[in-house]
Scaffold this motif. Sequence first.
Motif, short mmCIF file in Angstrom:
data_model
loop_
_atom_site.label_atom_id
_atom_site.label_comp_id
_atom_site.label_asym_id
_atom_site.label_seq_id
_atom_site.Cartn_x
_atom_site.Cartn_y
_atom_site.Cartn_z
N SER A 252 0.90 -1.26 0.07
CA SER A 252 -0.07 0.06 0.05
C SER A 252 0.94 1.22 -0.03
CB SER A 252 -0.92 -0.05 1.15
OG SER A 252 -1.90 1.25 1.28
N ALA A 253 2.03 1.29 0.85
CA ALA A 253 2.72 2.38 0.78
C ALA A 253 3.69 2.58 -0.63
CB ALA A 253 3.86 2.16 1.91
N SER B 200 -0.28 14.34 -3.92
CA SER B 200 1.28 14.81 -3.91
C SER B 200 1.37 15.31 -2.59
CB SER B 200 1.61 15.97 -4.72
OG SER B 200 0.72 16.97 -4.87
N GLY B 201 2.57 15.78 -2.22
CA GLY B 201 2.86 16.50 -0.79
C GLY B 201 2.70 15.83 0.27
N PHE C 267 0.06 9.56 4.24
CA PHE C 267 -0.33 8.24 4.17
C PHE C 267 1.08 7.08 4.17
CE2 PHE C 267 -0.95 4.78 0.82
CZ PHE C 267 -2.13 4.21 1.22
N ILE C 268 1.94 7.36 3.50
CA ILE C 268 3.17 6.56 3.46
C ILE C 268 3.71 6.53 5.01
CG2 ILE C 268 5.54 6.32 2.88
CD1 ILE C 268 4.76 7.53 0.32
N ALA C 269 3.66 7.37 5.78
CA ALA C 269 4.34 7.44 7.15
C ALA C 269 3.31 6.77 7.93
CB ALA C 269 4.22 8.70 7.50
N ASN D 221 2.29 1.54 11.07
CA ASN D 221 1.73 0.11 10.91
C ASN D 221 2.54 -0.76 10.94
OD1 ASN D 221 -0.61 1.76 11.43
ND2 ASN D 221 -1.26 1.43 9.30
N MET D 222 3.33 -0.81 9.87
CA MET D 222 4.56 -2.11 9.74
C MET D 222 5.48 -2.18 10.90
SD MET D 222 5.62 -1.59 5.91
CE MET D 222 7.04 -2.60 6.11
#
Length: 79
Positions: free
Chosen positions: A24-25, A34-35, A41-43, A48-49
């Motif tokens: 997903s990341a 963007s931005g 979202f990625i953080a 979660n990981m």
Amino acid sequence: MMGAQQQRSEVARLLTQIRQEYESAQRGLTDLTSGCSRHAFIASKMKNMGKLHHQLQAIVGDSAIALVADQLYHCSQDE
């Protein structure tokens, strides 16, 4: 205390979740957003990981990071 079969099932479940968070990341990197929203979202996925890794480590100990690395390696091979 969990039995051996329950532990294997829990390890498999956690590794699957880790893989899903990673994928997903990865998709978030190529998404049209963007931005700040992309970064958040990625953080979130990486956080979660980390939580999942911690749960995995509670079951299998220090070998958890090797299991995670192997799982992520296979993600990159499947692309």
